[in-house]
Scaffold this motif. Sequence first.
Motif, PDB file in Angstrom:
ATOM      1  N   PRO A  92      -8.006   4.136   9.909  1.00  0.00           N
ATOM      2  CA  PRO A  92      -8.211   4.399   8.479  1.00  0.00           C
ATOM      3  C   PRO A  92      -6.900   4.675   7.745  1.00  0.00           C
ATOM      4  CG  PRO A  92      -8.858   6.314   9.779  1.00  0.00           C
ATOM      5  CD  PRO A  92      -8.508   5.214  10.760  1.00  0.00           C
ATOM      6  N   LEU A  93      -6.834   4.247   6.506  1.00  0.00           N
ATOM      7  CA  LEU A  93      -5.696   4.511   5.632  1.00  0.00           C
ATOM      8  C   LEU A  93      -6.265   4.883   4.271  1.00  0.00           C
ATOM      9  CD1 LEU A  93      -2.566   4.406   5.309  1.00  0.00           C
ATOM     10  CD2 LEU A  93      -2.841   2.055   4.516  1.00  0.00           C
ATOM     11  N   PRO A  94      -6.004   6.094   3.811  1.00  0.00           N
ATOM     12  CA  PRO A  94      -6.610   6.514   2.543  1.00  0.00           C
ATOM     13  C   PRO A  94      -5.983   5.817   1.332  1.00  0.00           C
ATOM     14  CG  PRO A  94      -5.102   8.201   3.352  1.00  0.00           C
ATOM     15  CD  PRO A  94      -5.195   7.140   4.429  1.00  0.00           C
ATOM     16  N   ALA A  95      -6.781   5.676   0.295  1.00  0.00           N
ATOM     17  CA  ALA A  95      -6.327   5.217  -1.021  1.00  0.00           C
ATOM     18  C   ALA A  95      -5.599   3.870  -0.960  1.00  0.00           C
ATOM     19  CB  ALA A  95      -5.450   6.278  -1.670  1.00  0.00           C
ATOM     20  N   VAL A  96      -6.154   2.907  -0.233  1.00  0.00           N
ATOM     21  CA  VAL A  96      -5.503   1.605  -0.080  1.00  0.00           C
ATOM     22  C   VAL A  96      -5.365   0.909  -1.432  1.00  0.00           C
ATOM     23  CG1 VAL A  96      -5.735  -0.703   0.906  1.00  0.00           C
ATOM     24  CG2 VAL A  96      -6.157   1.288   2.328  1.00  0.00           C
ATOM     25  N   GLU A  97      -6.458   0.852  -2.190  1.00  0.00           N
ATOM     26  CA  GLU A  97      -6.403   0.165  -3.485  1.00  0.00           C
ATOM     27  C   GLU A  97      -5.438   0.864  -4.448  1.00  0.00           C
ATOM     28  OE1 GLU A  97      -7.614  -2.708  -4.376  1.00  0.00           O
ATOM     29  OE2 GLU A  97      -8.628  -3.048  -2.481  1.00  0.00           O
ATOM     30  N   THR A  98      -5.391   2.181  -4.392  1.00  0.00           N
ATOM     31  CA  THR A  98      -4.453   2.929  -5.234  1.00  0.00           C
ATOM     32  C   THR A  98      -3.020   2.600  -4.849  1.00  0.00           C
ATOM     33  OG1 THR A  98      -6.055   4.727  -5.514  1.00  0.00           O
ATOM     34  CG2 THR A  98      -3.747   5.236  -5.988  1.00  0.00           C
ATOM     35  N   ILE A 100      -1.950  -0.144  -3.494  1.00  0.00           N
ATOM     36  CA  ILE A 100      -1.655  -1.513  -3.923  1.00  0.00           C
ATOM     37  C   ILE A 100      -1.342  -1.542  -5.418  1.00  0.00           C
ATOM     38  CG2 ILE A 100      -2.700  -3.790  -4.283  1.00  0.00           C
ATOM     39  CD1 ILE A 100      -4.115  -3.376  -1.569  1.00  0.00           C
ATOM     40  N   ALA A 101      -2.155  -0.843  -6.213  1.00  0.00           N
ATOM     41  CA  ALA A 101      -1.909  -0.799  -7.655  1.00  0.00           C
ATOM     42  C   ALA A 101      -0.583  -0.119  -7.965  1.00  0.00           C
ATOM     43  CB  ALA A 101      -3.058  -0.081  -8.358  1.00  0.00           C
ATOM     44  N   LEU A 102      -0.302   0.976  -7.258  1.00  0.00           N
ATOM     45  CA  LEU A 102       0.965   1.685  -7.474  1.00  0.00           C
ATOM     46  C   LEU A 102       2.169   0.817  -7.121  1.00  0.00           C
ATOM     47  CD1 LEU A 102       0.302   5.346  -6.280  1.00  0.00           C
ATOM     48  CD2 LEU A 102       1.003   4.601  -8.563  1.00  0.00           C
ATOM     49  N   SER A 103       1.996  -0.108  -6.170  1.00  0.00           N
ATOM     50  CA  SER A 103       3.114  -0.975  -5.802  1.00  0.00           C
ATOM     51  C   SER A 103       3.569  -1.792  -7.001  1.00  0.00           C
ATOM     52  CB  SER A 103       2.741  -1.887  -4.625  1.00  0.00           C
ATOM     53  OG  SER A 103       1.786  -2.864  -4.997  1.00  0.00           O
ATOM     54  N   GLY A 104       2.619  -2.271  -7.797  1.00  0.00           N
ATOM     55  CA  GLY A 104       2.990  -3.008  -9.000  1.00  0.00           C
ATOM     56  C   GLY A 104       3.703  -2.135 -10.006  1.00  0.00           C
ATOM     57  N   VAL A 105       3.202  -0.916 -10.186  1.00  0.00           N
ATOM     58  CA  VAL A 105       3.804   0.004 -11.153  1.00  0.00           C
ATOM     59  C   VAL A 105       5.228   0.374 -10.738  1.00  0.00           C
ATOM     60  CG1 VAL A 105       3.651   2.298 -12.205  1.00  0.00           C
ATOM     61  CG2 VAL A 105       1.568   0.954 -11.845  1.00  0.00           C
ATOM     62  N   VAL A 106       5.388   0.834  -9.502  1.00  0.00           N
ATOM     63  CA  VAL A 106       6.684   1.330  -9.034  1.00  0.00           C
ATOM     64  C   VAL A 106       7.710   0.207  -8.925  1.00  0.00           C
ATOM     65  CG1 VAL A 106       7.892   2.414  -7.091  1.00  0.00           C
ATOM     66  CG2 VAL A 106       5.677   3.318  -7.859  1.00  0.00           C
ATOM     67  N   LEU A 107       7.321  -0.899  -8.300  1.00  0.00           N
ATOM     68  CA  LEU A 107       8.272  -2.000  -8.140  1.00  0.00           C
ATOM     69  C   LEU A 107       8.592  -2.648  -9.482  1.00  0.00           C
ATOM     70  CD1 LEU A 107       6.827  -3.572  -4.869  1.00  0.00           C
ATOM     71  CD2 LEU A 107       8.888  -2.181  -5.094  1.00  0.00           C
ATOM     72  N   GLY A 108       7.596  -2.736 -10.353  1.00  0.00           N
ATOM     73  CA  GLY A 108       7.853  -3.269 -11.690  1.00  0.00           C
ATOM     74  C   GLY A 108       8.830  -2.414 -12.467  1.00  0.00           C
ATOM     75  N   LEU A 109       8.653  -1.099 -12.383  1.00  0.00           N
ATOM     76  CA  LEU A 109       9.580  -0.191 -13.068  1.00  0.00           C
ATOM     77  C   LEU A 109      10.974  -0.258 -12.456  1.00  0.00           C
ATOM     78  CD1 LEU A 109       7.345   2.953 -13.707  1.00  0.00           C
ATOM     79  CD2 LEU A 109       8.225   1.331 -15.399  1.00  0.00           C
ATOM     80  N   ALA A 110      11.037  -0.432 -11.138  1.00  0.00           N
ATOM     81  CA  ALA A 110      12.348  -0.549 -10.489  1.00  0.00           C
ATOM     82  C   ALA A 110      13.111  -1.745 -11.034  1.00  0.00           C
ATOM     83  CB  ALA A 110      12.181  -0.662  -8.973  1.00  0.00           C
ATOM     84  N   VAL A 111      12.384  -2.830 -11.304  1.00  0.00           N
ATOM     85  CA  VAL A 111      13.019  -4.026 -11.880  1.00  0.00           C
ATOM     86  C   VAL A 111      13.336  -3.799 -13.353  1.00  0.00           C
ATOM     87  CG1 VAL A 111      12.666  -6.463 -12.443  1.00  0.00           C
ATOM     88  CG2 VAL A 111      11.916  -5.580 -10.226  1.00  0.00           C
ATOM     89  N   ALA A 112      12.367  -3.267 -14.104  1.00  0.00           N
ATOM     90  CA  ALA A 112      12.548  -3.076 -15.548  1.00  0.00           C
ATOM     91  C   ALA A 112      13.704  -2.136 -15.852  1.00  0.00           C
ATOM     92  CB  ALA A 112      11.261  -2.542 -16.166  1.00  0.00           C
ATOM     93  N   LEU A 113      13.873  -1.118 -15.016  1.00  0.00           N
ATOM     94  CA  LEU A 113      14.934  -0.129 -15.229  1.00  0.00           C
ATOM     95  C   LEU A 113      16.197  -0.453 -14.431  1.00  0.00           C
ATOM     96  CD1 LEU A 113      12.700   3.075 -15.088  1.00  0.00           C
ATOM     97  CD2 LEU A 113      13.499   1.841 -17.121  1.00  0.00           C
ATOM     98  N   ALA A 114      16.179  -1.585 -13.720  1.00  0.00           N
ATOM     99  CA  ALA A 114      17.315  -2.006 -12.891  1.00  0.00           C
ATOM    100  C   ALA A 114      17.782  -0.875 -11.981  1.00  0.00           C
ATOM    101  CB  ALA A 114      18.468  -2.518 -13.758  1.00  0.00           C
ATOM    102  N   HIS A 133      -0.854  -3.202   1.398  1.00  0.00           N
ATOM    103  CA  HIS A 133      -1.270  -4.595   1.240  1.00  0.00           C
ATOM    104  C   HIS A 133      -1.754  -5.161   2.579  1.00  0.00           C
ATOM    105  CE1 HIS A 133       0.001  -5.652  -2.923  1.00  0.00           C
ATOM    106  NE2 HIS A 133       0.800  -4.617  -2.761  1.00  0.00           N
ATOM    107  N   GLY A 134      -1.009  -4.896   3.639  1.00  0.00           N
ATOM    108  CA  GLY A 134      -1.385  -5.412   4.953  1.00  0.00           C
ATOM    109  C   GLY A 134      -2.696  -4.837   5.451  1.00  0.00           C
ATOM    110  N   HIS A 135      -2.888  -3.532   5.257  1.00  0.00           N
ATOM    111  CA  HIS A 135      -4.114  -2.889   5.730  1.00  0.00           C
ATOM    112  C   HIS A 135      -5.337  -3.494   5.058  1.00  0.00           C
ATOM    113  CE1 HIS A 135      -7.135   0.249   6.429  1.00  0.00           C
ATOM    114  NE2 HIS A 135      -6.400   0.607   7.461  1.00  0.00           N
ATOM    115  N   ALA A 136      -5.220  -3.728   3.751  1.00  0.00           N
ATOM    116  CA  ALA A 136      -6.349  -4.326   3.021  1.00  0.00           C
ATOM    117  C   ALA A 136      -6.727  -5.678   3.612  1.00  0.00           C
ATOM    118  CB  ALA A 136      -5.989  -4.477   1.545  1.00  0.00           C
ATOM    119  N   HIS A 137      -5.736  -6.469   3.981  1.00  0.00           N
ATOM    120  CA  HIS A 137      -6.020  -7.787   4.543  1.00  0.00           C
ATOM    121  C   HIS A 137      -6.465  -7.702   5.986  1.00  0.00           C
ATOM    122  CE1 HIS A 137      -4.791  -9.621   0.906  1.00  0.00           C
ATOM    123  NE2 HIS A 137      -3.663  -8.964   0.939  1.00  0.00           N
TER     124      HIS A 137
END
Length: 200
Positions: A92-98, A100-114, A133-137
């Motif tokens: 088990p891995l808690p909060a998998v969907e959360t 995954i969603a956070l990955s977009g937020v954090v990585l997107g901000l890392a790019v946006a803020l360089a 991502h891997g666990h979900a698949h």
Amino acid sequence: MTPALRPMARSLPLALPLMLLAAAAQAHTGAGHAGGFVSGFSHPILGWDHVVAMVAVGLWGAVLGKPAIWILPVVFPLVMAFGAALGILGVPLPAVETGIALSGVVLGLAVALAVRAPLPIAAVVVGVFAIFHGHAHGTELPAAANPLAYGVGFVLGTGLLHMAGIALGLLTAKPAGRIVVRLAGGLIAVVGGAFLAGIA
């Protein structure tokens, strides 16, 4: 930018919007995926939660420059495979969907803020999100008719998204390109935030 990469970088402004306009279905319904290579290949490309995170990995690597431009897109699928193994084994891995969603937020901000994170820290951040991502698949993979073909297709689809991010990230060589890349990062963060709001 090397001559070999110039055509790819020029075509990316057209390709990225098409990827972002893919079907906006939640990628992890828990229903599993029947099929093989085609199903595996299309799954990351047709799920916005995967598109934004995997493009962001390539983008952030390009923003950080060598060797991150190649290391981050290698770290992600390797650690994702570990996460998939955990899912297949039923760990088990808690909060998998959360995650995954956070990955977009954090990585997107890392790019946006360089964000110029040291390579080990950037690799750990990418790796942590890759586990989700891997666990979900991994939890879906046993339902596939041909798990090996599905896995090969999924890895190739993931690699394509990473390469799209790298190619777009190469635009940072010019001032106007840096603006485009930062805007792309902001868009990725917004999409990730929309997924996060839908989960909450």
